[in-house]
Design a protein around this motif. Sequence first.
Motif, PDB file in Angstrom:
ATOM      1  N   UNK A 102       0.815  -1.226   0.000  1.00 56.02           N
ATOM      2  CA  UNK A 102       0.000   0.000   0.000  1.00 56.02           C
ATOM      3  C   UNK A 102       0.842   1.266   0.000  1.00 56.02           C
ATOM      4  N   UNK A 103       2.147   1.137   0.200  1.00 57.02           N
ATOM      5  CA  UNK A 103       3.009   2.313   0.102  1.00 57.02           C
ATOM      6  C   UNK A 103       3.478   2.542  -1.341  1.00 57.02           C
ATOM      7  N   UNK A 104       3.169   1.594  -2.233  1.00 52.18           N
ATOM      8  CA  UNK A 104       3.620   1.707  -3.620  1.00 52.18           C
ATOM      9  C   UNK A 104       2.511   1.556  -4.649  1.00 52.18           C
ATOM     10  N   UNK A 105       1.385   0.929  -4.252  1.00 52.53           N
ATOM     11  CA  UNK A 105       0.322   0.621  -5.213  1.00 52.53           C
ATOM     12  C   UNK A 105      -1.043   0.916  -4.605  1.00 52.53           C
ATOM     13  N   UNK A 106      -2.010   1.267  -5.446  1.00 52.42           N
ATOM     14  CA  UNK A 106      -3.379   1.415  -4.939  1.00 52.42           C
ATOM     15  C   UNK A 106      -4.016   0.043  -4.701  1.00 52.42           C
ATOM     16  N   UNK A 107      -5.010   0.016  -3.853  1.00 53.30           N
ATOM     17  CA  UNK A 107      -5.754  -1.217  -3.563  1.00 53.30           C
ATOM     18  C   UNK A 107      -6.721  -1.478  -4.720  1.00 53.30           C
ATOM     19  N   UNK A 108      -6.799  -2.694  -5.227  1.00 48.04           N
ATOM     20  CA  UNK A 108      -7.740  -2.998  -6.318  1.00 48.04           C
ATOM     21  C   UNK A 108      -9.173  -3.164  -5.786  1.00 48.04           C
TER      22      UNK A 108
END
Length: 166
Positions: A102-108
Motif C-alpha cells: 500500500x506504500x507503492x500501489x493502490x488497492x484494487x
Amino acid sequence: MSEHEQPEDEEDAMSDEDKINEQLESLREGYNDQRIFDAVAYTESVKVIDETHADVEEWFLMFDDKEPILRLERATWKVLKGDGEWDDWSWEPDGDVFSVDVTKEPIPWELLDKETRYTSDLIIDRMAEKFANTFMDLFYKGEDGIPDPTVVVDPILRKELESYCD
C-alpha cells in the motif's frame, strides 16, 4: 444437558448449512486460528452442492506482519457427509487473489468488491486502524510521532488515515 448439547429434534431441524457452520466454528476454536483475529476482514460462505457434498469458501483480507502489504487470500474447504454427519473436511488453499504494497500501489477495490463483496465502506475504517497499529514506525514520523498518511498510495485508504489522525 450442557449448553452445547441440543435435543435431537432441534439438531434435526438445523439445516446442513447451519451444521457445517457450527463445525467450522468448532474447527476454528480448536485451531485457535490467529488469522481471524489479525484479519481486517474475514468471511466464509457455505454452498451445499448435494446431500453429501459442500464447499465452504473463505476470504481473509489482512496486512502482512512485517510489511505494509495488504493481502486477499482465498481458500475452499471441501466437505463430505458420511453416516449422517459432515465430518470429512479437506482444505484447498487457492492462495492470494492479490497482494499489494500500500506504500507503492493502490488497492484494487473493484477486484475486492467483485471477489468478496467487501466494499470500501464496510472495511476502510478497520483497514486504517490495522495499518496505523501495525505499522507505527512507518505511519508515525519524527520525535513527536506525527502521523503521515502520505506513506499510503491508495487515495481511499489515505483519506481514511487522514481522518484517523484528527
